[in-house]
Design a protein around this motif. Structure first.
Motif, short mmCIF file in Angstrom:
data_model
loop_
_atom_site.label_atom_id
_atom_site.label_comp_id
_atom_site.label_asym_id
_atom_site.label_seq_id
_atom_site.Cartn_x
_atom_site.Cartn_y
_atom_site.Cartn_z
N PRO A 229 0.82 -1.21 0.00
CA PRO A 229 0.00 0.00 0.00
C PRO A 229 0.86 1.27 0.00
CG PRO A 229 -0.92 -1.60 1.52
CD PRO A 229 0.42 -2.14 1.06
N LYS B 225 -7.31 -1.34 0.58
CA LYS B 225 -6.09 -1.32 1.38
C LYS B 225 -4.93 -0.61 0.69
CE LYS B 225 -7.13 -5.23 4.34
NZ LYS B 225 -6.68 -6.51 4.89
N ILE B 226 -5.00 -0.43 -0.61
CA ILE B 226 -3.94 0.28 -1.32
C ILE B 226 -3.79 1.70 -0.80
CG2 ILE B 226 -3.26 1.23 -3.58
CD1 ILE B 226 -2.67 -1.69 -3.34
N SER C 97 -5.71 -0.63 -7.66
CA SER C 97 -6.82 -1.18 -6.88
C SER C 97 -7.66 -2.16 -7.70
CB SER C 97 -7.72 -0.04 -6.38
OG SER C 97 -7.02 0.80 -5.49
N ASP D 41 0.22 -7.14 2.88
CA ASP D 41 -0.54 -6.64 4.02
C ASP D 41 -0.73 -7.81 4.97
OD1 ASP D 41 -2.66 -4.67 5.25
OD2 ASP D 41 -3.70 -6.59 4.98
#
Length: 338
Positions: free
Chosen positions: A130, A280-281, A272, A179
């Motif tokens: 991200p 979450k990016i 995305s 992530d």
């Protein structure tokens, strides 16, 4: 059916940990699975020497100041090693190097053409970090070698990195979100091993994260440094000396994070559309501070902790050598105590 896994990073997604693991456990990866032996665990240099149009004048290679003759020899050596790896006996061959991202679209067509002579399938895999998480990590990694600023220069620039791979490999690029909630067991190495059915043996991360206080100190040391960028040996000294300093995680100022998300809105949308959990990016850590001068402010306890670094004679001498100031002088010159 033979296949090649081409792991291309991206930077700041645990690539070194994956590479060191594959290199260390190359005989334990399973029947028919081979991690290409190109010398260093990180194949970035090998691919840049072998496929860049003009390696003599390119980034990492140019900074080494090698003669043209030496670069030419390395080009031929790495080309030979890559071909030997492709000609070997395997079912699955793995290459890994985040520096492969530096190849042009034309370079990648040449690379694909070569690999396709030996395998039936090419899997290109990239871990994607991200925006804010990437900038935070990239900033502190840059500080370990030279002065750095929180600026657009450390934006991840997803489309610039990956679109050429989609063009060359006909869109068949597998993006995996870097992530903790998305990775298998919250660990990139475990995730990589599970994805490609490799045995997973616990391994320590190859790059160490530093605390907020350590980053503040290092930021000012590098800003006033007199010498050239740090060598690998000095990076190890920096990491070891600052590893126990402070406890709070470093996060970039909120105003800089907001500007990055605004500037990168089109790029974020592009990325995305290619990952699970696209929101979450653009995730922003709630721990971010709002004061842009936070890099200049420490507490009395912070000051005392930094001054204790002076007892590390080797590190203190290193700071004196590159800044002309002792650790105590750096602290007094660069920080406001509140």
């Amino acid at each position: 059916m033979r296949k090649c896994i081409l792991h291309i990073g991206m930077h700041k997604t645990g690539s070194s940990t994956i590479q060191d693991y594959l290199q260390t456990h190359r005989t334990q990866l399973g029947e028919g699975v081979v991690y290409a032996d190109l010398g260093p665990a990180n194949h970035s240099g090998a691919f840049q020497y072998a496929f860049l149009d003009n390696p003599h004048g390119q980034g990492m290679i140019a900074r080494k100041n090698f003669s043209k003759e030496k670069v030419d020899k390395l080009v031929e050596s790495f080309k030979s090693k890559i071909i030997s790896a492709l000609e070997a006996d395997y079912n699955t061959l793995i290459f890994s190097g985040e520096g492969i991202l530096n190849l042009s679209e034309s370079n990648l067509f040449t690379l694909k053409k070569l690999i396709s002579l030996y395998v039936d399938e090419i899997i290109v895999v990239a871990y994607v970090r991200p925006v804010i998480s990437y900038m935070t990590s990239a900033f502190q990694q840059m500080l370990k070698t030279h002065s750095a600023e929180l600026s657009p220069a450390i934006y991840p620039k997803y489309k610039q990195r990956f679109l050429k791979f989609e063009s060359v490999f006909f869109g068949q690029v597998e993006y995996r979100l870097f992530d903790s909630a998305s990775l298998n067991d919250g660990d990139v190495l475990s995730d990589f091993c599970k994805r490609f059915d490799l045995p997973f043996l616990k391994s320590e991360p190859s790059n160490r994260s530093l605390s907020s206080l350590a980053i503040k100190f290092l930021y000012h040391v590098q800003k006033i440094r007199l010498a050239e960028r740090s060598s690998l040996i000095n990076v190890e000294l920096i990491e070891a000396s600052l590893a126990g300093v402070g406890s709070d995680k470093f996060v970039i100022p909120e105003t800089i994070a907001d500007k990055a998300l605004l500037d990168m809105s089109e790029d974020i949308l592009w990325m995305s559309q290619r990952v699970v959990c696209p929101e979450k990016i653009s995730y922003k850590d709630t721990a971010m501070v709002t004061n842009d001068v936070s890099l200049n402010i420490i507490s009395e306890d912070d000051r005392a902790e930094l001054l204790r670094l002076s007892y590390n004679k080797r590190f203190n001498n290193y700071v004196i050598r590159i800044t002309g100031l002792s650790i105590e002088q750096v602290v007094d010159k660069c920080f406001s105590v509140r």
